[in-house]
Design a protein around this motif. Sequence first.
Motif, mmCIF file in Angstrom:
data_model
loop_
_atom_site.group_PDB
_atom_site.id
_atom_site.type_symbol
_atom_site.label_atom_id
_atom_site.label_comp_id
_atom_site.label_asym_id
_atom_site.label_seq_id
_atom_site.Cartn_x
_atom_site.Cartn_y
_atom_site.Cartn_z
ATOM 1 N N GLN A 269 0.811 -1.217 0.000
ATOM 2 C CA GLN A 269 0.000 0.000 0.000
ATOM 3 C C GLN A 269 0.842 1.264 0.000
ATOM 4 O O GLN A 269 0.408 2.303 -0.489
ATOM 5 C CB GLN A 269 -0.938 -0.012 1.215
ATOM 6 N N GLU A 270 2.048 1.190 0.555
ATOM 7 C CA GLU A 270 2.895 2.386 0.629
ATOM 8 C C GLU A 270 3.603 2.688 -0.683
ATOM 9 O O GLU A 270 4.284 3.706 -0.815
ATOM 10 C CB GLU A 270 3.918 2.242 1.755
ATOM 11 N N LEU A 271 3.440 1.795 -1.660
ATOM 12 C CA LEU A 271 4.045 1.991 -2.974
ATOM 13 C C LEU A 271 2.968 2.080 -4.041
ATOM 14 O O LEU A 271 2.048 1.252 -4.074
ATOM 15 C CB LEU A 271 4.980 0.823 -3.320
ATOM 16 N N GLN A 272 3.064 3.061 -4.910
ATOM 17 C CA GLN A 272 2.149 3.144 -6.042
ATOM 18 C C GLN A 272 2.928 2.775 -7.302
ATOM 19 O O GLN A 272 3.824 3.499 -7.729
ATOM 20 C CB GLN A 272 1.559 4.548 -6.172
ATOM 21 N N CYS A 273 2.587 1.653 -7.887
ATOM 22 C CA CYS A 273 3.258 1.203 -9.103
ATOM 23 C C CYS A 273 2.677 1.906 -10.328
ATOM 24 O O CYS A 273 1.519 2.324 -10.330
ATOM 25 C CB CYS A 273 3.082 -0.309 -9.267
ATOM 26 N N PRO A 274 3.460 2.013 -11.385
ATOM 27 C CA PRO A 274 2.948 2.636 -12.608
ATOM 28 C C PRO A 274 1.876 1.771 -13.266
ATOM 29 O O PRO A 274 1.823 0.548 -13.060
ATOM 30 C CB PRO A 274 4.187 2.756 -13.500
ATOM 31 N N ASN A 275 1.049 2.407 -14.052
ATOM 32 C CA ASN A 275 -0.021 1.728 -14.785
ATOM 33 C C ASN A 275 0.580 0.799 -15.835
ATOM 34 O O ASN A 275 1.410 1.205 -16.643
ATOM 35 C CB ASN A 275 -0.915 2.783 -15.446
ATOM 36 N N MET A 276 0.143 -0.460 -15.822
ATOM 37 C CA MET A 276 0.644 -1.443 -16.778
ATOM 38 C C MET A 276 -0.266 -1.592 -17.997
ATOM 39 O O MET A 276 -0.012 -2.417 -18.870
ATOM 40 C CB MET A 276 0.800 -2.803 -16.090
ATOM 41 N N GLY A 277 -1.307 -0.791 -18.077
ATOM 42 C CA GLY A 277 -2.281 -0.945 -19.154
ATOM 43 C C GLY A 277 -1.796 -0.524 -20.517
ATOM 44 O O GLY A 277 -2.358 -0.931 -21.537
ATOM 45 N N ASP A 278 -0.757 0.314 -20.577
ATOM 46 C CA ASP A 278 -0.225 0.789 -21.864
ATOM 47 C C ASP A 278 0.741 -0.270 -22.403
ATOM 48 O O ASP A 278 1.918 -0.296 -22.054
ATOM 49 C CB ASP A 278 0.487 2.128 -21.656
ATOM 50 N N VAL A 279 0.241 -1.136 -23.277
ATOM 51 C CA VAL A 279 1.036 -2.281 -23.719
ATOM 52 C C VAL A 279 2.198 -1.883 -24.626
ATOM 53 O O VAL A 279 3.132 -2.669 -24.827
ATOM 54 C CB VAL A 279 0.155 -3.321 -24.449
ATOM 55 N N ASP A 280 2.157 -0.693 -25.190
ATOM 56 C CA ASP A 280 3.216 -0.263 -26.106
ATOM 57 C C ASP A 280 4.210 0.688 -25.455
ATOM 58 O O ASP A 280 5.013 1.320 -26.129
ATOM 59 C CB ASP A 280 2.604 0.400 -27.351
ATOM 60 N N MET A 281 4.161 0.795 -24.125
ATOM 61 C CA MET A 281 5.171 1.575 -23.409
ATOM 62 C C MET A 281 6.505 0.838 -23.459
ATOM 63 O O MET A 281 6.537 -0.401 -23.445
ATOM 64 C CB MET A 281 4.728 1.780 -21.966
ATOM 65 N N VAL A 282 7.623 1.575 -23.517
ATOM 66 C CA VAL A 282 8.930 0.928 -23.660
ATOM 67 C C VAL A 282 9.774 1.003 -22.395
ATOM 68 O O VAL A 282 10.944 0.623 -22.410
ATOM 69 C CB VAL A 282 9.713 1.517 -24.859
ATOM 70 N N TRP A 283 9.236 1.497 -21.296
ATOM 71 C CA TRP A 283 9.845 1.382 -19.969
ATOM 72 C C TRP A 283 11.287 1.878 -19.932
ATOM 73 O O TRP A 283 12.195 1.143 -19.559
ATOM 74 C CB TRP A 283 9.726 -0.052 -19.453
ATOM 75 N N HIS A 284 11.449 3.138 -20.308
ATOM 76 C CA HIS A 284 12.751 3.764 -20.095
ATOM 77 C C HIS A 284 13.080 3.762 -18.606
ATOM 78 O O HIS A 284 14.227 3.521 -18.217
ATOM 79 C CB HIS A 284 12.745 5.189 -20.642
ATOM 80 N N HIS A 285 12.080 4.037 -17.791
ATOM 81 C CA HIS A 285 12.209 3.916 -16.341
ATOM 82 C C HIS A 285 10.994 3.182 -15.791
ATOM 83 O O HIS A 285 9.896 3.256 -16.362
ATOM 84 C CB HIS A 285 12.278 5.292 -15.663
ATOM 85 N N PHE A 286 11.183 2.471 -14.681
ATOM 86 C CA PHE A 286 10.069 1.948 -13.897
ATOM 87 C C PHE A 286 10.031 2.772 -12.625
ATOM 88 O O PHE A 286 10.939 2.688 -11.783
ATOM 89 C CB PHE A 286 10.262 0.461 -13.564
ATOM 90 N N VAL A 287 8.993 3.588 -12.489
ATOM 91 C CA VAL A 287 8.963 4.611 -11.444
ATOM 92 C C VAL A 287 7.840 4.347 -10.452
ATOM 93 O O VAL A 287 6.661 4.338 -10.809
ATOM 94 C CB VAL A 287 8.809 6.020 -12.063
ATOM 95 N N LEU A 288 8.239 4.130 -9.206
ATOM 96 C CA LEU A 288 7.289 4.036 -8.103
ATOM 97 C C LEU A 288 6.983 5.426 -7.565
ATOM 98 O O LEU A 288 7.804 6.345 -7.682
ATOM 99 C CB LEU A 288 7.881 3.205 -6.959
ATOM 100 N N LEU A 289 5.820 5.558 -6.949
ATOM 101 C CA LEU A 289 5.511 6.753 -6.168
ATOM 102 C C LEU A 289 5.433 6.340 -4.706
ATOM 103 O O LEU A 289 4.739 5.368 -4.366
ATOM 104 C CB LEU A 289 4.183 7.375 -6.604
ATOM 105 N N THR A 290 6.161 7.044 -3.853
ATOM 106 C CA THR A 290 6.150 6.710 -2.428
ATOM 107 C C THR A 290 6.427 7.941 -1.578
ATOM 108 O O THR A 290 7.323 8.735 -1.888
ATOM 109 C CB THR A 290 7.188 5.613 -2.097
ATOM 110 N N GLU A 291 5.646 8.079 -0.519
ATOM 111 C CA GLU A 291 5.860 9.167 0.432
ATOM 112 C C GLU A 291 7.110 8.919 1.280
ATOM 113 O O GLU A 291 7.625 9.828 1.918
ATOM 114 C CB GLU A 291 4.640 9.304 1.351
#
Length: 368
Positions: A267-289
């Motif tokens: 719950q303390e981590l917000q993962c990026p949306n995986m719904g965009d199947v054509d994203m090329v993932w230059h970065h995998f970025v979490l959101l966290t306080e």
Amino acid sequence: MHIPAYDVTRANAPYKADLHKAALSVLDGGALIMGTHLEQFERNFAHYCGTSYCIGVGNGLDALKLALYAAGVRAGDEVLVPTFTFIATWSAVSLLGAKPVPVDVTSEGLINPDLISAAITPRTRAIVPVHLYGRLADMSAILALAEHFGLVVIEDAAQAHGARRNGQRAGSFGQASAFSFYPTKNLGAFGDGGAICTNDADMAYACYQLRNYGSTVKYYHDSIGWNTRLDDLQAALLDIKLADLDASNIRRTQVAQYYHSFLSCFQELQCPNMGDVDMVWHHFVLLTEKRKYLQESLLNLGVHTGVHYPVAPFDQPCYKNTYNRDQYPQAITLSNTVLSLPMGDYLQDNELQYITSAIRKVCEAQKS
């Protein structure tokens, strides 16, 4: 285990023999600037992106600057830019004497089309959407607004080599696009490098001139230009890696899927949306306080992370007292919470297991 945020040596290792051959071919041929290797890469990258033209330049910043200038942006004009991006998006505008006009972003860090109309004035000349972290901006909405208001669209595709929407590649939507080949990009060079892609013949011709002192015929200068050319050595090396770019992006997607499957439950981590199947993932970025705590704790376990980006452009010293930061809450939230995990096509499953286990360990230790 020691895992860098990005390991250039490992990323380039599979190409080592071919890179050596390509480098020797350039050196033996003797054409180091504006030679046949550059022409070949420009043809191949244009074809890959689905554009008619590619103009190799010295770096991503120059690609943006030249594309904007070729599109008619001049001193006193205004250019709409996202509030959350690398500084180059803004500085390219400022270096032409134009004014960056911030438009706040969505929760994914992409320019928010719903806020664009309110930012347009009689001086607005262009929009620069950024395909952040390998995810395409909402180009359908942006292009519709640009057409309605008579604006130019220049894509900042520096983080989106190979990304697609409905089969169309990043860099082929606007009047022109700017790419960076900085070594850590999905398609990375061995130093600085960049390119402009376009389907507009007049814009392409202008960019060919501008990158080479305003000249297309030696010693004849039709305009006042810059010296910013992608050299043949970089072009030859990039051409080797271009052939494998799609496979590399597929592996990046697998890495992102692994992260998401193991980390989305926290719950303390917000993962990026995986719904965009054509994203090329230059970065995998979490959101966290808890970014500082998580970053420092992971470093103690040998896992290096990054922050892209800790300071929004409007908060940078070079733009001090120019903008009211209170108008851009989403950018401020992102700058305070983004955390980039290690990302690369070379990462092995045991390394991904170690990274996610380390994150789980840190999160559970904080609860206890």
